[in-house]
Design an enzyme around this catalytic site. Structure first.
Site, mmCIF file in Angstrom:
data_model
loop_
_atom_site.group_PDB
_atom_site.id
_atom_site.type_symbol
_atom_site.label_atom_id
_atom_site.label_comp_id
_atom_site.label_asym_id
_atom_site.label_seq_id
_atom_site.Cartn_x
_atom_site.Cartn_y
_atom_site.Cartn_z
ATOM 1 N N ASP A 55 0.843 -1.194 0.000
ATOM 2 C CA ASP A 55 0.000 0.000 0.000
ATOM 3 C C ASP A 55 0.881 1.248 0.000
ATOM 4 O O ASP A 55 1.818 1.352 0.787
ATOM 5 C CB ASP A 55 -0.902 -0.013 1.240
ATOM 6 N N GLU A 79 1.017 -0.705 -5.258
ATOM 7 C CA GLU A 79 -0.108 0.241 -5.288
ATOM 8 C C GLU A 79 0.477 1.595 -5.662
ATOM 9 O O GLU A 79 1.110 2.265 -4.845
ATOM 10 C CB GLU A 79 -0.805 0.272 -3.923
ATOM 11 N N ASP A 136 -10.950 1.329 -1.072
ATOM 12 C CA ASP A 136 -11.028 2.782 -0.906
ATOM 13 C C ASP A 136 -11.999 3.443 -1.877
ATOM 14 O O ASP A 136 -12.212 4.654 -1.791
ATOM 15 C CB ASP A 136 -9.639 3.407 -1.079
#
Length: 503
Positions: A297, A344, A401
């Site tokens: 992430d 990501e 998200d």
């Protein structure tokens, strides 16, 4: 690592159905693996499996190494002989469509305490030996974590920087004294970790045996109130009082006009480099124990990251700082060998940062992410449109998200985006979630991922997280029992077969 042409589904285990108020690693986890196998999928993607802290977010965790005890299945504890049938009677009412974290944590903690007491009193020698071996093998992180959690509970869950000064600064004599006084509580914490890893690795084996690989998740930063920071303050930018001087965030972007002030303490990369990135290598090793593929992430933070003063109220005023880049990733490769990593790489980039991050990903062969919900506002040259993809990427209908695809179409998108999406997909929008799944599956991306919410064509109410907001309903959504039918599996299997992604 090379990625074959495959597909999978994103679902965090807390979202699984079950009667204990939160998804766990019992029967529902195995039935979800069966669904993946029946629908021809190759991946189950999860969010971080660590114990949650602030606002119950899996990205604000109490440890980068530990597992979340709330995922432990009481039914599996019963089968192990650590709970009785009577212990599982009288379960309070819990909603089946969301996690009500407060009551769930209270009830499940009581069950875990009963299980630990039973284990100490009645466990056979084979289990005691297995527990002892686990404690010895994981001591490098678990000794600090178990002491941290026992101290946190002894201080009414206050963050570590509010404890007594001698504990904040980890003075040896007070730590030894508290450790002796809290010996039972420390062992209880270790027992919970043992059971989490026993149960999760059993689920992972079951998945792997059926051709399903687990995609795990490493948040690049760790929480201020975590065992990692408490035990290793020299690795972070702190002042003489062990308070952060700078913290993490991102500047104004798609999600927030004032940026996102995450508030994690930032790493002293030069110190980590001097130690051969030992902490990061250990962290990656744990991640690849829990998963087969790991998504990092905010991967761009390895190239550059947004540094904000610790006393700032928003993330608007900050600066870009270069991260460790290839040095860290070479160290990880040297320590672990070739590993399967997803980068990501979303967000706003200037030309220099985009080029630098692309070069870093290319050097190590880490695929990036393409999210379809970002595709329809920039015209034909938009990099998120599938006709602009290259094969070395992961196509997502949406992530944790994003809104659900139906929610995006009905609520979050603009009229212009909806119009372009219909034209691009050749659709009237009446089955927009499956139109998006088809588009991702048909793309040249070597991997395509959708969410369970999109499989069920659920709307805005099923969104998992809204960035820059805290508290409910974030992280609360749950899959209702029986929602994933044979018909859905057959429909997904057909798409997976047609577009050459079947295992």
């Amino acid at each position: 690592m090379r990625f074959p042409r495959r597909s999978g589904i994103l679902l965090h285990p807390t979202s699984l159905p079950g009667r204990f108020g939160i998804g766990d690693l019992g029967d529902a986890a195995y039935r979800f693996v069966d669904f993946l196998a029946a629908s021809g999928q190759a991946y189950w993607q999860v969010l971080p499996l660590s114990p949650t802290g602030y606002a119950d977010s899996p990205y604000q965790t109490l440890s980068a190494f530990a597992g979340n005890p709330m995922l432990i299945s009481p039914q599996r504890l019963l089968e192990a002989g650590h709970l009785s049938e009577s212990d599982l009677e009288g379960v309070p009412y819990f909603p089946d469509d969301r996690v009500d974290f407060g009551p769930v944590i209270y009830h499940k903690t009581r069950l875990l305490n009963r299980a630990f007491a039973s284990f100490r009193s009645h466990a056979p020698p084979t289990q005691r030996t297995a527990f002892a071996r686990f404690c010895e093998a994981q001591a490098f992180w678990m000794d600090d974590f178990a002491l941290f959690m026992a101290l946190k509970e002894a201080h009414d869950l206050h963050p570590w920087h509010e404890w007594e000064p001698e504990l904040v600064t980890r003075q040896p004599e007070p730590l030894e004294r508290w450790g002796a006084a809290l010996a039972d509580e420390i062992e209880n914490q270790k027992y919970r970790q043992w059971q989490f890893f026993e149960q999760w690795l059993a689920v992972k084996r079951y998945a792997n045996e059926r051709g399903i690989r687990i995609i795990g998740d490493i948040p690049i930063f760790v929480s201020m109130d975590s065992a990692d920071v408490w035990a290793n303050p020299h690795l972070f930018h702190f002042d003489e009082h062990l308070r952060p001087t700078v913290v993490s965030g991102v500047p104004p972007d798609y999600f927030s006009a004032t940026g996102q002030l995450w508030g994690h303490p930032l790493y002293r990369w030069e110190v980590m480099a001097q130690e051969g990135y030992a902490w990061w290598i250990a962290r990656f090793r744990m991640a690849f124990t829990q998963a087969d593929v790991v998504r990092i992430d905010h991967f761009r933070g390895f190239y550059n990251y947004w540094e904000v003063a610790a006393d700032a109220e928003t993330a608007i005023h900050g600066r870009w700082i270069y991260g460790p880049g290839a040095d860290l990733l070479h160290a990880v490769t040297a320590g672990l060998g070739e590993v399967a990593i997803i980068a990501e790489d979303l967000g706003d980039f200037d030309e220099e940062s985009r080029a630098g991050l692309d070069a870093l990903q290319t050097q190590f062969g880490y695929p990036g992410m393409k999210v379809l919900q970002f595709a329809f506002g920039g015209g034909p040259q938009d990099p998120f449109l599938p006709h602009n993809y290259t094969p070395d990427c992961i196509a997502y209908t949406g992530t944790h998200d994003n809104d659900t695809t139906a929610g995006w179409y009905q609520t979050t998108s603009t009229d212009a985006e909806r119009d372009y999406a219909r034209k691009y997909m050749g659709s009237d929008g009446s089955d927009i979630a499956w139109d998006a799944i088809r588009l991702a599956w048909a793309s040249v991306a070597h991997t395509a991922i959708t969410t369970v919410q999109d499989l069920l064509s659920l709307g805005h109410e099923a969104r998992m997280n809204t960035p820059s907001t805290v508290g409910q309903p974030n992280w609360c959504w749950r899959l209702r029992p029986g929602a994933l039918t044979d018909g859905i599996a057959a429909r997904l299997l057909e798409l997976t077969t047609v577009y050459g992604r079947r295992r």
